[in-house]
Design an enzyme around this catalytic site. Structure first.
Site: not given
Ligand SMILES: NC(=O)c1ccc[n+]([C@@H]2O[C@H](COP(=O)([O-])OP(=O)(O)OC[C@H]3O[C@@H](n4cnc5c(N)ncnc54)[C@H](OP(=O)(O)O)[C@@H]3O)[C@@H](O)[C@H]2O)c1
Length: 274
Positions: A47, A105
């Site tokens: 990241y 990862h």
């Molecule tokens: N292990 C892996 O391979 C892997 C892969 C992907 C993710 N992850 C982890 O999981 C975490 C979460 O996944 P993700 O980053 O894809 O995010 P997510 O929690 O699925 O959120 C995706 C999008 O939703 C929006 N969002 C969040 N809260 C909201 C709300 N209350 N209302 C409207 N929109 C909302 C955000 O935009 P805004 O920022 O504009 O609010 C964000 O860009 C990552 O940050 C990471 O730590 C791990």
């Protein structure tokens, strides 16, 4: 906050992820996330914001013991000559001597699972992490990791949301005493827009995003949520003051669909379980 207790670890059930966040966004949102009550933070070497997160947490002055900090070793470092050094670099950036949880990862071929798990155990034995786990492992890889590992594999962090409930993997994880951590909980922005989740939310005075996160933690999963928007950090953590009734849980589970998987990078993704 509700916590998932497993193998001696107490993991806050909702974590704040910083994937796809610039240093400036991390700097701006972390104080708001802490203020809202988040204490569990999830980053990764790839990241490229471990240092920004480390600085933001240090500047906030929160006691290290009050935080649950996870990072993930990138696949290019799955080599005995690089693995431990890469973790040292992560610790430097995060401004800590030890993370709470260190994950592999992706189950990157061609490095065998056994070799990945052995390197992970070695850094745990060296005190660089309290607990270890995997991410994006399919059932067979997860079971192999559990069998191979000297220390418990406490979690498998996978994509999981109402469109991809991962029932088979979750059942296998439970059987192997591996906690499930759900990432992409907003399904890349689809969950907050979902008409059915919005409709269910009106019953509880909650948003569709809150309903989606609640559906995860109510099943005993650890959920990760990312937002660069400080107001949404407060929204996303306000999910521990209501309970979805059984019929709503079932209806939400009905959103599962065959094309629900969003994350499957070529060259990294294993053969997924159905
Ligand atoms: N292990 C892996 O391979 C892997 C892969 C992907 C993710 N992850 C982890 O999981 C975490 C979460 O996944 P993700 O980053 O894809 O995010 P997510 O929690 O699925 O959120 C995706 C999008 O939703 C929006 N969002 C969040 N809260 C909201 C709300 N209350 N209302 C409207 N929109 C909302 C955000 O935009 P805004 O920022 O504009 O609010 C964000 O860009 C990552 O940050 C990471 O730590 C791990």
């Amino acid at each position: 906050m509700q916590a998932v207790k497993t193998h001696g670890a107490t993991i806050p059930a909702l974590g704040f992820g910083v994937f796809r966040m610039s240093d400036a966004e991390v700097e701006r949102v972390i104080p708001a996330a802490l203020e809202a009550g988040f204490r569990h933070f999830d980053t990764a070497q790839i990241y490229q914001n471990e240092a920004a997160l480390g600085i933001a947490l240090q500047e906030a002055g929160i006691r290290r013991d009050d935080l649950f900090l996870t990072t993930k070793v990138w696949v290019d470092n799955y080599d005995i000559s690089r693995f431990a050094a890469s973790v040292d670099e992560s610790l430097d950036k995060l401004k800590t001597d030890q993370v709470d949880l260190l994950l592999l990862h992706w189950p990157a071929d061609p490095v065998p699972v056994a070799a990945q798990v052995d390197m992970l155990n070695a850094v745990k034995e060296a005190g660089k992490t309290k607990f270890i786990g995997v991410s994006n492992y399919n059932i067979a890889q997860m079971q192999e990791a559990v069998t191979r590992s000297a220390a418990p594999i406490i979690t498998n962090q996978v994509e999981l949301h109402p469109y991809l409930p991962q029932r088979n993997l979750a059942a296998a994880a439970q059987a192997g005493d591996v906690a499930v951590t759900a990432y992409y909980s907003m399904a890349d922005g689809a969950v907050p827009q979902d008409a059915l989740l919005k409709q269910i939310g009106t019953k509880y005075g909650k948003s569709a995003a809150q309903v989606g996160l609640r559906w995860l933690v109510q099943q005993g999963y650890i959920a990760l949520s990312k937002t660069a928007n400080p107001a949404r950090a407060a929204e996303n953590i306000a999910i521990f003051d209501f309970t979805l009734d059984e019929s709503d849980m079932t209806v939400i589970s009905g959103l599962a669909r065959p094309d629900g998987r969003l994350v499957s990078p070529q060259g990294l993704a294993p053969v997924w379980d159905v």
